[in-house]
Design a protein around this motif. Structure first.
Motif, PDB file in Angstrom:
ATOM      1  N   TYR A 112     -62.206 -46.973 -28.707  1.00  0.00           N
ATOM      2  CA  TYR A 112     -60.983 -46.845 -27.916  1.00  0.00           C
ATOM      3  C   TYR A 112     -61.223 -47.418 -26.520  1.00  0.00           C
ATOM      4  O   TYR A 112     -62.294 -47.211 -25.925  1.00  0.00           O
ATOM      5  CB  TYR A 112     -60.586 -45.383 -27.743  1.00  0.00           C
ATOM      6  CG  TYR A 112     -60.132 -44.656 -28.992  1.00  0.00           C
ATOM      7  CD1 TYR A 112     -58.789 -44.618 -29.348  1.00  0.00           C
ATOM      8  CD2 TYR A 112     -61.051 -43.964 -29.782  1.00  0.00           C
ATOM      9  CE1 TYR A 112     -58.363 -43.914 -30.466  1.00  0.00           C
ATOM     10  CE2 TYR A 112     -60.642 -43.264 -30.906  1.00  0.00           C
ATOM     11  CZ  TYR A 112     -59.287 -43.244 -31.239  1.00  0.00           C
ATOM     12  OH  TYR A 112     -58.881 -42.542 -32.345  1.00  0.00           O
ATOM     13  N   ASP A 116     -58.103 -44.828 -18.099  1.00  0.00           N
ATOM     14  CA  ASP A 116     -58.953 -43.794 -17.519  1.00  0.00           C
ATOM     15  C   ASP A 116     -59.531 -42.947 -18.645  1.00  0.00           C
ATOM     16  O   ASP A 116     -59.085 -43.018 -19.795  1.00  0.00           O
ATOM     17  CB  ASP A 116     -58.169 -42.925 -16.525  1.00  0.00           C
ATOM     18  CG  ASP A 116     -57.039 -42.157 -17.177  1.00  0.00           C
ATOM     19  OD1 ASP A 116     -57.332 -41.167 -17.895  1.00  0.00           O
ATOM     20  OD2 ASP A 116     -55.864 -42.536 -16.988  1.00  0.00           O
ATOM     21  N   ASP A 117     -60.522 -42.130 -18.317  1.00  0.00           N
ATOM     22  CA  ASP A 117     -61.239 -41.392 -19.359  1.00  0.00           C
ATOM     23  C   ASP A 117     -60.625 -40.044 -19.692  1.00  0.00           C
ATOM     24  O   ASP A 117     -61.190 -39.278 -20.469  1.00  0.00           O
ATOM     25  CB  ASP A 117     -62.711 -41.213 -18.979  1.00  0.00           C
ATOM     26  CG  ASP A 117     -62.893 -40.457 -17.661  1.00  0.00           C
ATOM     27  OD1 ASP A 117     -61.887 -39.962 -17.113  1.00  0.00           O
ATOM     28  OD2 ASP A 117     -64.036 -40.371 -17.199  1.00  0.00           O
ATOM     29  N   ALA A 165     -54.002 -45.630 -25.044  1.00  0.00           N
ATOM     30  CA  ALA A 165     -55.275 -46.237 -25.416  1.00  0.00           C
ATOM     31  C   ALA A 165     -55.033 -47.259 -26.516  1.00  0.00           C
ATOM     32  O   ALA A 165     -53.971 -47.280 -27.150  1.00  0.00           O
ATOM     33  CB  ALA A 165     -56.262 -45.174 -25.891  1.00  0.00           C
ATOM     34  N   MET A 183     -61.630 -49.054 -19.841  1.00  0.00           N
ATOM     35  CA  MET A 183     -62.929 -48.432 -20.076  1.00  0.00           C
ATOM     36  C   MET A 183     -63.000 -47.866 -21.484  1.00  0.00           C
ATOM     37  O   MET A 183     -61.980 -47.516 -22.086  1.00  0.00           O
ATOM     38  CB  MET A 183     -63.185 -47.318 -19.065  1.00  0.00           C
ATOM     39  CG  MET A 183     -62.242 -46.146 -19.178  1.00  0.00           C
ATOM     40  SD  MET A 183     -62.608 -44.849 -17.953  1.00  0.00           S
ATOM     41  CE  MET A 183     -62.185 -45.711 -16.447  1.00  0.00           C
ATOM     42  N   VAL A 185     -63.541 -45.058 -24.053  1.00  0.00           N
ATOM     43  CA  VAL A 185     -63.392 -43.603 -24.057  1.00  0.00           C
ATOM     44  C   VAL A 185     -63.680 -43.094 -25.469  1.00  0.00           C
ATOM     45  O   VAL A 185     -63.447 -43.780 -26.460  1.00  0.00           O
ATOM     46  CB  VAL A 185     -61.986 -43.162 -23.599  1.00  0.00           C
ATOM     47  CG1 VAL A 185     -61.760 -43.525 -22.140  1.00  0.00           C
ATOM     48  CG2 VAL A 185     -60.898 -43.795 -24.468  1.00  0.00           C
TER      49      VAL A 185
END
Length: 238
Positions: A112, A116-117, A165, A183, A185
């Motif tokens: 994924y 943001d996480d 995502a 990012m 995740v």
């Protein structure tokens, strides 16, 4: 590596046939680094190099054609080209309709990416390319699945806030994470059984020729060299 789930039933051709004078190599052309269209309008990438070498070893005259992902299996069965070499994972469902060579890329995982996480991967909105096993996986997690025709559209959906995502093959997604805006995740999810060439079930002679050529590339190390070139040192494990 792309993981295709059949969205419609197609009938496999049952009549056998001899090898064509020119073997048409079907790919998508939109899934770097596996396959893409270069600045000259030509098919390029890992699978272009692998496919050209396989044709050389098998002493086959080959040409490359592109086809949209969602109809790539039906058009193989219909005879519009003779192989699929397009990051396609070997799955039991596909093997009900077409045949595969042995794998030329070992099994890998999907990941994924998000802005943001803190995203909810099981309760949020997740984008995936339509007719892939990533899309099927997302649908089973409880997340809201948002499907798109091309992989680039799935990235855009996250960037513009349409999806929380995107879920896809890690080799496709990692370059976007390296750019810094998205990012990784969650955990890597193993899907599929390696990537092979898709063929019509009646093309047994062609399958044998390509299997022998893949064996040769594995034995002489040239397949590992290309895997390392496109996917990073140590990827080639044959």
């Amino acid at each position: 590596m792309q993981k295709f789930i059949l969205s419609t039933a197609v009938l496999a051709l049952t009549a056998g046939a001899g090898l064509a004078d020119t073997v048409r190599m079907g790919t998508e052309g939109q899934y770097p680094p596996y396959n893409f269209i270069d600045d000259n309008g030509e098919v390029a990438g890992f699978e272009r190099e692998v496919g050209d070498k396989l044709c050389e070893l098998a002493e086959l005259e080959c040409e490359w054609v592109t086809n949209e992902w969602d109809s790539i299996i039906p058009n193989l069965v219909a005879g519009n080209y003779d192989t699929i070499i397009a990051g396609m994972s070997i799955t039991e469902e596909r093997e009900e309709v077409i045949d595969f060579t042995q794998d030329y890329y070992p099994p890998t995982g999907s990941i994924y990416l998000a802005m943001d996480d803190g995203v909810d991967l099981e309760g949020g909105v997740v984008a995936a390319q339509a007719a892939t096993i990533q899309a099927s996986y997302v649908a089973e997690t409880g997340a809201t699945l948002l499907e798109f025709a091309t992989p680039d559209e799935t990235i855009a959906a996250v960037m513009n806030g349409e999806a929380d995502a995107v879920f896809a093959d890690k080799d496709f997604l990692l370059p976007y994470a390296d750019e810094g805006e998205l990012m990784v995740v969650g955990e890597e999810i193993p899907l599929g059984s390696g990537i092979g060439m898709g063929l019509r079930e009646s093309d047994t002679e062609l399958k044998e020729k390509f299997n022998a050529a893949i064996d040769e590339m594995k034995a002489d190390g040239s397949l590992n060299t290309l895997l390392d070139k496109y996917f990073g040192e140590g990827t080639g494990t044959y």
